[in-house]
Scaffold this motif. Sequence first.
Motif: not given
Length: 455
Positions: A207-211, A256-266
């Motif tokens: 909730d709150g993410a824009t993807l 591969p696991v990609v996690v986004m926190y706002g504009s941060w990509v891990e």
Amino acid sequence: MADRSRRRRVELLRWPLLGMAVLVLVVFLLAQRQSLDVSYGRSPTTANAVPEGSAGELSDASVPTVAEMTALVGAAPVVRLPGAVARWDEAAVRAAIGGDDVRILVAPPGLDKTERELVRGVENARIRVIGTEVTGGFYAATADRLTGWRAQFVAGDVTGPLLALVAALRELPSPDDRDGLRWREPTAPELAAVTADLRATGWHVADGATLTGVPKAADDAFPDAAGLYVALPRQPFGTPVPRYGPALAGAFPGRPVVVMYGSWVEYHGPRAADFAELAGASFYARFAERFSRYDYPQDNVLHAWLNQVTDIRYAGLFDRPLPYRPADPLRVALPVLPWIFAGCVVAFLGLSARSLLRLRGAGFGTAGGPGPSARLAALTALAVEMSLLTDRRSDPALTRGIGVLQAARSALAEDLPAGHVGRLLDDAEAELDACARTLGVPGYRPAGYLQGGLA
């Protein structure tokens, strides 16, 4: 008739060989203009400049007039306009300011150029924060390592840049770098909700993410194993952040696991120890300035990050399999072209020498003079030699001479009267003589050339 047929076959073979030699030489010379290419494969990504407002980075936020903001800043040391996202350690910043009158104006991200100019026009604000971009006076304070970018884009934390800017304004030494972000393990219900979505669809949006979906660029970034994507909104400032990456990498080994926190990509997963840091550092060193100022949707951020990963993969780092690139047939053939050229020239000269020897056997240089066939061959050989030296002035005469020689050759082939053939050969000899005089080469005048028996 058999001799004539043999001569015709020789002529049909000799001139195509010369034409092939010239063609090979031209191709080889043109190929030398190509630039050196040392890459194994070319990345399909593009890096074209994106005009402001064309990528959804502008928000609906607006700012008051300069006069209104000036009044607000005059009434309070810190003014936060509606929509502002930047946060900081207030106690640490107040301690750094000390007794100086340093007033801070905080504006929302996603402002257009005109609105940003309004914010910068508030002169009594010594520090201005637009989104998470920190400026003041002639200075701009930005993070320059992963810990600073991570705090900035995960939680809007600009404590580090603010402390650095305050120190610059007060002409004090810059403070040590700090990592104000705190992590926590996700709870069992949190992890279960995320893993369920990943198993079902390969991506999870909180909730709150824009993807809105996984960009097509993911196919180029991770061609060997489909990636898993988790999108979370910007995290609340000052609270521990759930670190999903290690737990999900353990739950989905080899993916591969990609996690986004706002504009941060891990990134977590295969080769994360060396690949994740390179991908993050190269990506945010390139785009951090835009992400701090604008309000990009997560779709755009993830698409740009995947393109960066693709570029790294095509660079051939970390012993990863390089993309296949078909062989360029021209580059493969280039080393052979000089040998083909040399072979064609040798064959042409050999066939020409054979014709010359035949002319000697036909009676050139004897008291009786050459017959029509020998004379035709000798004048043709002379025309070939002269064609290597002619220029714009002498080309017309040579062209006319060659045309008459072709007519004489046809007349011989059709067994026309010898007088007619002789007149054609006389005309051709006159044209070649005019060409030789224009060139200024006496040795190519037909009288002397034929008298020497083509020696």
